[in-house]
Motif scaffolding. Structure first.
Motif, PDB file in Angstrom:
ATOM      1  N   LEU A   6       0.826  -1.212   0.000  1.00 31.78           N
ATOM      2  CA  LEU A   6       0.000   0.000   0.000  1.00 31.78           C
ATOM      3  C   LEU A   6       0.863   1.266   0.000  1.00 31.78           C
ATOM      4  CD1 LEU A   6      -2.770  -1.052   2.538  1.00 31.78           C
ATOM      5  CD2 LEU A   6      -3.026  -0.739   0.076  1.00 31.78           C
ATOM      6  N   VAL A   7       1.914   1.253   0.790  1.00 30.92           N
ATOM      7  CA  VAL A   7       2.798   2.416   0.875  1.00 30.92           C
ATOM      8  C   VAL A   7       3.529   2.639  -0.448  1.00 30.92           C
ATOM      9  CG1 VAL A   7       4.873   3.317   2.005  1.00 30.92           C
ATOM     10  CG2 VAL A   7       3.063   2.276   3.377  1.00 30.92           C
ATOM     11  N   VAL A   8       4.061   1.569  -1.028  1.00 36.33           N
ATOM     12  CA  VAL A   8       4.805   1.694  -2.289  1.00 36.33           C
ATOM     13  C   VAL A   8       3.876   2.123  -3.419  1.00 36.33           C
ATOM     14  CG1 VAL A   8       6.073   0.373  -4.031  1.00 36.33           C
ATOM     15  CG2 VAL A   8       6.648   0.122  -1.626  1.00 36.33           C
ATOM     16  N   ARG A   9       2.674   1.545  -3.481  1.00 36.66           N
ATOM     17  CA  ARG A   9       1.725   1.917  -4.530  1.00 36.66           C
ATOM     18  C   ARG A   9       1.373   3.405  -4.435  1.00 36.66           C
ATOM     19  NH1 ARG A   9      -4.059  -0.751  -4.549  1.00 36.66           N
ATOM     20  NH2 ARG A   9      -4.171   0.609  -2.752  1.00 36.66           N
ATOM     21  N   THR A  10       1.158   3.892  -3.218  1.00 40.68           N
ATOM     22  CA  THR A  10       0.844   5.307  -3.033  1.00 40.68           C
ATOM     23  C   THR A  10       2.027   6.185  -3.414  1.00 40.68           C
ATOM     24  OG1 THR A  10      -0.686   4.748  -1.258  1.00 40.68           O
ATOM     25  CG2 THR A  10       0.074   7.019  -1.354  1.00 40.68           C
ATOM     26  N   ALA A  11       3.230   5.772  -3.043  1.00 43.20           N
ATOM     27  CA  ALA A  11       4.420   6.560  -3.368  1.00 43.20           C
ATOM     28  C   ALA A  11       4.648   6.624  -4.874  1.00 43.20           C
ATOM     29  CB  ALA A  11       5.641   5.965  -2.679  1.00 43.20           C
ATOM     30  N   LEU A  12       4.470   5.506  -5.560  1.00 41.00           N
ATOM     31  CA  LEU A  12       4.651   5.510  -7.011  1.00 41.00           C
ATOM     32  C   LEU A  12       3.589   6.367  -7.708  1.00 41.00           C
ATOM     33  CD1 LEU A  12       5.599   1.786  -7.692  1.00 41.00           C
ATOM     34  CD2 LEU A  12       7.091   3.792  -7.784  1.00 41.00           C
ATOM     35  N   ALA A  13       2.370   6.309  -7.229  1.00 43.85           N
ATOM     36  CA  ALA A  13       1.316   7.149  -7.809  1.00 43.85           C
ATOM     37  C   ALA A  13       1.639   8.630  -7.600  1.00 43.85           C
ATOM     38  CB  ALA A  13      -0.036   6.815  -7.191  1.00 43.85           C
ATOM     39  N   GLU A  14       2.191   8.968  -6.451  1.00 38.68           N
ATOM     40  CA  GLU A  14       2.546  10.357  -6.156  1.00 38.68           C
ATOM     41  C   GLU A  14       3.705  10.816  -7.035  1.00 38.68           C
ATOM     42  OE1 GLU A  14       2.133  14.025  -4.309  1.00 38.68           O
ATOM     43  OE2 GLU A  14       0.809  12.303  -4.169  1.00 38.68           O
ATOM     44  N   ARG A  46       4.362   9.704 -10.069  1.00 32.04           N
ATOM     45  CA  ARG A  46       3.849   9.849 -11.435  1.00 32.04           C
ATOM     46  C   ARG A  46       3.012  11.109 -11.590  1.00 32.04           C
ATOM     47  NH1 ARG A  46       2.207   3.927 -11.115  1.00 32.04           N
ATOM     48  NH2 ARG A  46       4.100   2.876 -11.791  1.00 32.04           N
ATOM     49  N   MET A  47       2.181  11.393 -10.586  1.00 32.77           N
ATOM     50  CA  MET A  47       1.297  12.551 -10.665  1.00 32.77           C
ATOM     51  C   MET A  47       1.173  13.170  -9.273  1.00 32.77           C
ATOM     52  SD  MET A  47      -2.582  12.805 -12.171  1.00 32.77           S
ATOM     53  CE  MET A  47      -3.316  11.827 -10.871  1.00 32.77           C
ATOM     54  N   PRO A  48       1.853  14.293  -9.034  1.00 32.02           N
ATOM     55  CA  PRO A  48       1.773  14.936  -7.724  1.00 32.02           C
ATOM     56  C   PRO A  48       0.313  15.230  -7.343  1.00 32.02           C
ATOM     57  CG  PRO A  48       3.546  15.900  -8.998  1.00 32.02           C
ATOM     58  CD  PRO A  48       2.784  14.983  -9.926  1.00 32.02           C
ATOM     59  N   GLY A  49      -0.022  14.892  -6.115  1.00 32.45           N
ATOM     60  CA  GLY A  49      -1.383  15.073  -5.636  1.00 32.45           C
ATOM     61  C   GLY A  49      -2.197  13.792  -5.678  1.00 32.45           C
TER      62      GLY A  49
END
Length: 85
Positions: free
Chosen positions: A15-23, A25-28
């Protein structure tokens, strides 16, 4: 180390890594993915669940279960109207 603890730690890490990668790729994106973090009521409920589950279990596996339960509780209690979303 308990195999069950490793499985819960992997779920939390994912969950942490998925959120970090999404951030990255696209800030916010993290804010959009975890709107519960802006809702004080949901955060209070999640913190209460984490505290109770961790205190009752009093072990590392209990803390891992507490983190998962807190994330689920926060998402269930989250009300978009309270945090402006």
């Amino acid at each position: 180390m308990d195999a069950g603890l490793i499985a819960r730690a992997v779920i939390i890490a994912e969950l942490v890594v998925r959120t970090a990668l999404a951030e990255l790729r696209m800030p916010g994106a993290a804010r959009a993915e975890w709107p519960v973090a802006l809702d004080p009521g949901a955060l209070a409920a999640a913190a209460a669940v984490l505290t109770v589950v961790s205190a009752v279990g009093a072990s590392r596996p209990a803390v891992a279960w507490g983190l998962i339960a807190a994330a689920l509780t926060g998402s269930f209690v989250h009300q978009p109207a309270r945090c402006g979303r």
